[in-house]
Write an enzyme that holds these catalytic residues in place. Structure first.
Site, short mmCIF file in Angstrom:
data_model
loop_
_atom_site.label_atom_id
_atom_site.label_comp_id
_atom_site.label_asym_id
_atom_site.label_seq_id
_atom_site.Cartn_x
_atom_site.Cartn_y
_atom_site.Cartn_z
N ARG A 5 -9.98 0.61 8.25
CA ARG A 5 -9.47 -0.62 8.69
C ARG A 5 -10.50 -1.34 9.37
O ARG A 5 -10.15 -2.58 9.58
CB ARG A 5 -8.30 -0.44 9.67
CG ARG A 5 -7.02 -0.93 9.08
CD ARG A 5 -5.78 -0.43 10.02
NE ARG A 5 -4.84 -1.27 9.93
CZ ARG A 5 -3.57 -0.83 9.00
NH1 ARG A 5 -3.60 0.14 8.68
NH2 ARG A 5 -2.61 -1.70 9.20
N ARG A 50 10.76 -1.76 11.37
CA ARG A 50 9.96 -1.03 12.13
C ARG A 50 9.59 -1.97 13.39
O ARG A 50 10.12 -3.04 13.47
CB ARG A 50 8.39 -1.02 11.44
CG ARG A 50 8.50 0.31 10.75
CD ARG A 50 7.26 0.24 9.73
NE ARG A 50 6.33 -0.51 10.09
CZ ARG A 50 5.22 -0.37 9.36
NH1 ARG A 50 5.12 0.13 8.06
NH2 ARG A 50 3.89 -1.30 9.71
N ARG A 75 -0.54 -9.22 13.09
CA ARG A 75 -1.17 -8.32 12.63
C ARG A 75 -1.67 -8.96 11.09
O ARG A 75 -3.07 -8.47 10.68
CB ARG A 75 -0.21 -7.35 11.52
CG ARG A 75 0.24 -6.36 12.71
CD ARG A 75 1.74 -5.75 12.20
NE ARG A 75 1.82 -5.14 11.05
CZ ARG A 75 2.98 -5.07 10.22
NH1 ARG A 75 4.09 -5.49 10.81
NH2 ARG A 75 2.78 -4.44 9.19
N LYS A 113 0.79 -1.44 0.04
CA LYS A 113 -0.02 0.02 0.15
C LYS A 113 0.95 1.44 -0.09
O LYS A 113 0.51 2.17 -0.74
CB LYS A 113 -0.93 -0.03 1.37
CG LYS A 113 -1.76 -1.16 1.22
CD LYS A 113 -2.66 -1.33 2.36
CE LYS A 113 -1.94 -1.33 3.80
NZ LYS A 113 -1.25 -2.53 4.30
N ARG A 143 11.74 -5.95 4.53
CA ARG A 143 11.43 -4.41 4.34
C ARG A 143 12.36 -3.56 5.27
O ARG A 143 12.54 -4.08 6.41
CB ARG A 143 10.01 -3.66 4.60
CG ARG A 143 9.83 -2.70 4.61
CD ARG A 143 8.12 -2.13 4.79
NE ARG A 143 7.70 -2.60 5.82
CZ ARG A 143 6.30 -2.65 6.29
NH1 ARG A 143 5.64 -2.08 5.34
NH2 ARG A 143 6.03 -3.07 7.56
P1 AP5 Z 1 4.89 -1.71 1.78
O1 AP5 Z 1 4.66 -0.69 0.67
O2 AP5 Z 1 5.50 -1.31 3.18
O3 AP5 Z 1 3.64 -2.33 2.36
P2 AP5 Z 1 2.23 -1.85 3.26
O4 AP5 Z 1 1.08 -2.51 2.53
O5 AP5 Z 1 2.17 -0.31 3.34
O6 AP5 Z 1 2.76 -2.52 4.49
P3 AP5 Z 1 2.49 -1.92 6.13
O7 AP5 Z 1 3.02 -3.02 6.82
O8 AP5 Z 1 3.01 -0.56 6.21
O9 AP5 Z 1 0.94 -1.87 6.35
P4 AP5 Z 1 0.16 -2.24 7.43
O10 AP5 Z 1 -1.11 -2.05 7.02
O11 AP5 Z 1 0.36 -3.17 8.41
O12 AP5 Z 1 0.81 -0.80 8.41
P5 AP5 Z 1 0.56 0.62 8.72
O13 AP5 Z 1 1.74 1.36 8.79
O14 AP5 Z 1 -0.63 0.99 7.88
O15 AP5 Z 1 5.80 -2.97 1.25
C1 AP5 Z 1 6.21 -3.94 1.82
C2 AP5 Z 1 7.35 -4.29 1.46
O16 AP5 Z 1 7.23 -5.11 0.20
C3 AP5 Z 1 8.29 -3.23 1.18
O17 AP5 Z 1 9.89 -3.92 1.39
C4 AP5 Z 1 8.48 -3.01 -0.26
O18 AP5 Z 1 9.56 -2.58 -0.90
C5 AP5 Z 1 7.82 -4.40 -0.66
N1 AP5 Z 1 7.14 -4.38 -1.85
C6 AP5 Z 1 6.02 -3.59 -2.11
N2 AP5 Z 1 5.20 -3.71 -3.04
C7 AP5 Z 1 5.90 -4.71 -4.06
C8 AP5 Z 1 6.02 -5.17 -5.25
N3 AP5 Z 1 4.89 -5.28 -6.19
N4 AP5 Z 1 6.86 -6.22 -5.54
C9 AP5 Z 1 8.07 -6.48 -4.79
N5 AP5 Z 1 8.12 -5.95 -3.48
C10 AP5 Z 1 7.26 -4.88 -3.03
O19 AP5 Z 1 -0.03 0.04 10.28
C11 AP5 Z 1 0.52 0.03 11.20
C12 AP5 Z 1 0.05 -0.13 12.72
O20 AP5 Z 1 -0.77 1.32 13.01
C13 AP5 Z 1 -1.39 -0.96 12.80
O21 AP5 Z 1 -0.97 -2.47 13.05
C14 AP5 Z 1 -2.29 -0.28 13.84
O22 AP5 Z 1 -1.76 -0.63 15.10
C15 AP5 Z 1 -2.01 1.15 13.53
N6 AP5 Z 1 -2.94 1.51 12.42
C16 AP5 Z 1 -2.53 2.26 11.29
N7 AP5 Z 1 -3.83 2.72 10.82
C17 AP5 Z 1 -4.84 2.35 11.51
C18 AP5 Z 1 -6.57 2.57 11.32
N8 AP5 Z 1 -6.90 2.69 10.55
N9 AP5 Z 1 -7.18 1.78 12.53
C19 AP5 Z 1 -6.43 1.38 13.52
N10 AP5 Z 1 -5.16 1.16 13.86
C20 AP5 Z 1 -4.31 1.75 12.68
#
Ligand code: AP5
Length: 211
Positions: free
Chosen positions: A88, A160, A171, A13, A127
């Site tokens: 979410r 992270r 997660r 994402k 990552r």
């Molecule tokens: P990356 O782009 O970082 O993936 P992502 O989907 O953004 O993964 P996240 O871990 O950031 O998502 P998340 O939803 O768990 O975390 P968030 O920060 O939102 O890609 C991952 C890896 O793959 C990278 O190394 C990249 O280079 C590689 N890659 C990507 N695309 C690729 C491709 N096509 N091919 C090859 N490699 C690729 O949330 C963290 C925490 O915050 C949650 O657990 C929760 O506690 C809290 N939180 C956040 N939002 C909310 C909400 N709305 N409600 C409640 N709690 C929330």
């Protein structure tokens, strides 16, 4: 464009949001980045959410909606936005729908990044993220030019806190229980577009065609 990026942890994402942002000038709004910045700054919000995030649990819908109600009314959102990690839960999606109706705005689409579970775990454990500007790297598929140093701002690249095996497992469970129901929610609204999250270039081409 007003777009939601939906998908499990590691689906890409953040990576896709950053690429689309360069393409069409929309702003990326990542609730995860907002919360991590609050933790780094030691704010009250940061202290409230730190433990839940490190364990891989969601923070409360109320806190998230307080943040997003303000954020979505800021000036830079007028040109469009890419919502990364929000909504979410069904209550967040309902609250977003009500907020957009109040503002007289509509979503263009919800982009679901579809990815097999074994690929998720591999991507998350490899990552790395810049601890200053948030640029996303991968030691296998997108390494920085100089090991451990961000190409964009020169700061340190780190793993992270929620990337332990235990937190990743949690997660994924939290995603299946609380976030996956949004796929049907947005399919019923006629907004869902699903794209397999394979290599970055084909994903971008598929998204640009569909949008
Ligand atoms: P990356 O782009 O970082 O993936 P992502 O989907 O953004 O993964 P996240 O871990 O950031 O998502 P998340 O939803 O768990 O975390 P968030 O920060 O939102 O890609 C991952 C890896 O793959 C990278 O190394 C990249 O280079 C590689 N890659 C990507 N695309 C690729 C491709 N096509 N091919 C090859 N490699 C690729 O949330 C963290 C925490 O915050 C949650 O657990 C929760 O506690 C809290 N939180 C956040 N939002 C909310 C909400 N709305 N409600 C409640 N709690 C929330």
């Amino acid at each position: 464009m007003k777009v939601i990026l939906l998908g499990p942890p590691g689906a890409g994402k953040g990576t896709i949001a950053k690429a689309l942002m360069q393409h069409d000038g929309s702003v990326q709004i990542s609730t995860g980045d907002i919360l991590r910045a609050a933790i780094a700054a030691g704010t009250t919000l940061g202290k409230q959410v730190e433990a839940a995030m490190a364990a891989g649990n969601l923070v409360t819908d109320e806190l998230i909606m307080d943040i997003m109600e303000q954020r979505l009314q800021e000036e830079d959102c007028q040109q469009g936005y890419l919502l990364d990690g929000f909504p979410r839960t069904i209550p967040q999606a309902e609250a977003l729908k009500a907020l957009l109706a109040k503002l007289g705005e509509t979503l263009d689409c919800v982009l679901e990044l579809d990815i097999p579970r074994d690929v998720i775990v591999d991507r998350l454990t490899t990552r790395r993220t810049c601890n200053n500007c948030g640029e996303i790297y991968n030691i296998k598929s997108k390494p920085p030019r100089v090991e451990g140093v961000c190409d964009v701002c020169g700061s340190d690249i780190v793993q992270r806190d929620d990337e332990t095996e235990e937190a990743i497992e949690n997660r994924l469970q939290v995603y299946n229980q609380q976030t996956a129901p949004l796929v049907d929610f947005y399919r019923n609204d006629g907004l869902l577009v699903s794209v397999p999250s394979s290599d970055i270039e084909p994903v971008m081409q598929a998204i640009q065609q569909r949008l």
